[in-house]
Design a protein around this motif. Structure first.
Motif, PDB file in Angstrom:
ATOM      1  N   ASP A  73       0.828  -1.204   0.000  1.00 56.27           N
ATOM      2  CA  ASP A  73       0.000   0.000   0.000  1.00 56.27           C
ATOM      3  C   ASP A  73       0.864   1.257   0.000  1.00 56.27           C
ATOM      4  OD1 ASP A  73      -2.582   1.497   0.425  1.00 56.27           O
ATOM      5  OD2 ASP A  73      -1.509   2.051   2.271  1.00 56.27           O
ATOM      6  N   HIS A  74       1.918   1.273   0.823  1.00 59.86           N
ATOM      7  CA  HIS A  74       2.749   2.486   0.895  1.00 59.86           C
ATOM      8  C   HIS A  74       3.477   2.760  -0.422  1.00 59.86           C
ATOM      9  CE1 HIS A  74       5.260  -0.724   2.766  1.00 59.86           C
ATOM     10  NE2 HIS A  74       6.194  -0.224   1.984  1.00 59.86           N
ATOM     11  N   PHE A  75       3.922   1.715  -1.138  1.00 54.92           N
ATOM     12  CA  PHE A  75       4.564   1.958  -2.430  1.00 54.92           C
ATOM     13  C   PHE A  75       3.551   2.475  -3.439  1.00 54.92           C
ATOM     14  CE2 PHE A  75       5.890   0.808  -6.700  1.00 54.92           C
ATOM     15  CZ  PHE A  75       7.131   1.419  -6.757  1.00 54.92           C
ATOM     16  N   GLN A  76       2.389   1.875  -3.475  1.00 58.49           N
ATOM     17  CA  GLN A  76       1.355   2.313  -4.412  1.00 58.49           C
ATOM     18  C   GLN A  76       0.893   3.741  -4.100  1.00 58.49           C
ATOM     19  OE1 GLN A  76       0.258   0.764  -7.251  1.00 58.49           O
ATOM     20  NE2 GLN A  76       1.959  -0.627  -6.808  1.00 58.49           N
ATOM     21  N   ARG A  77       0.698   4.025  -2.823  1.00 56.80           N
ATOM     22  CA  ARG A  77       0.191   5.333  -2.413  1.00 56.80           C
ATOM     23  C   ARG A  77       1.244   6.429  -2.561  1.00 56.80           C
ATOM     24  NH1 ARG A  77       0.678   6.815   2.585  1.00 56.80           N
ATOM     25  NH2 ARG A  77       0.802   4.660   3.295  1.00 56.80           N
ATOM     26  N   ILE A  78       2.463   6.173  -2.067  1.00 57.97           N
ATOM     27  CA  ILE A  78       3.507   7.210  -2.061  1.00 57.97           C
ATOM     28  C   ILE A  78       4.354   7.153  -3.334  1.00 57.97           C
ATOM     29  CG2 ILE A  78       5.501   8.138  -0.828  1.00 57.97           C
ATOM     30  CD1 ILE A  78       4.307   6.788   1.737  1.00 57.97           C
ATOM     31  N   GLY A  79       4.872   5.960  -3.647  1.00 58.28           N
ATOM     32  CA  GLY A  79       5.759   5.831  -4.804  1.00 58.28           C
ATOM     33  C   GLY A  79       5.062   6.110  -6.117  1.00 58.28           C
ATOM     34  N   VAL A  80       3.943   5.433  -6.318  1.00 58.75           N
ATOM     35  CA  VAL A  80       3.202   5.589  -7.572  1.00 58.75           C
ATOM     36  C   VAL A  80       2.326   6.838  -7.542  1.00 58.75           C
ATOM     37  CG1 VAL A  80       1.498   4.520  -9.104  1.00 58.75           C
ATOM     38  CG2 VAL A  80       3.252   3.110  -8.015  1.00 58.75           C
ATOM     39  N   GLY A  81       1.632   7.056  -6.429  1.00 60.33           N
ATOM     40  CA  GLY A  81       0.659   8.143  -6.358  1.00 60.33           C
ATOM     41  C   GLY A  81       1.231   9.533  -6.167  1.00 60.33           C
ATOM     42  N   VAL A  82       2.319   9.641  -5.390  1.00 57.59           N
ATOM     43  CA  VAL A  82       2.887  10.965  -5.089  1.00 57.59           C
ATOM     44  C   VAL A  82       4.166  11.230  -5.881  1.00 57.59           C
ATOM     45  CG1 VAL A  82       3.860  12.440  -3.268  1.00 57.59           C
ATOM     46  CG2 VAL A  82       1.879  10.991  -2.765  1.00 57.59           C
ATOM     47  N   ILE A  83       5.122  10.301  -5.818  1.00 61.75           N
ATOM     48  CA  ILE A  83       6.442  10.559  -6.407  1.00 61.75           C
ATOM     49  C   ILE A  83       6.431  10.487  -7.928  1.00 61.75           C
ATOM     50  CG2 ILE A  83       8.827   9.753  -6.552  1.00 61.75           C
ATOM     51  CD1 ILE A  83       8.557   8.871  -3.595  1.00 61.75           C
TER      52      ILE A  83
END
Length: 104
Positions: A73-83
């Protein structure tokens, strides 16, 4: 193949003036990623010459660990969604590392 780990090196080339936002997001992503059972280390560094460039060094117990990381979830939310939307481009390379080698 013996006792090997997967070393991942990623270079982020960030849209102009978005370096501070990526830095903040990487801090959160690194913190969460370090808690993954398959993650052995997660570090990132910001260039002193170009504040919109980063290098990320990740080590996983195996290639499966990297795949599990990408599904969190954190990779999808932060890595994909934000970065990812803040990047001009990125380069990601993976290397097998002999875990018994004293160099790391």
């Amino acid at each position: 193949m013996g006792n090997t780990h997967l070393q991942v090196i990623a270079w982020y080339f960030v849209r102009e003036s978005m370096g501070d936002k990526v830095d903040e997001a990487l801090r959160a992503l690194a913190d969460a990623s370090r808690r993954e059972p398959e993650n052995l280390s997660y570090e990132f560094f910001r260039s002193t010459e170009d504040r919109d460039r980063f290098v990320i060094l990740e080590t996983y117990r195996s290639a499966d660990g990297l795949e599990l990381h990408r599904q969190t979830d954190h990779f999808q939310r932060i890595g994909v969604g934000v970065i990812t939307p803040l990047l001009l481009r990125k380069e990601v390379k993976s290397f097998l590392v002999n875990a018994d080698d004293p160099r790391g």
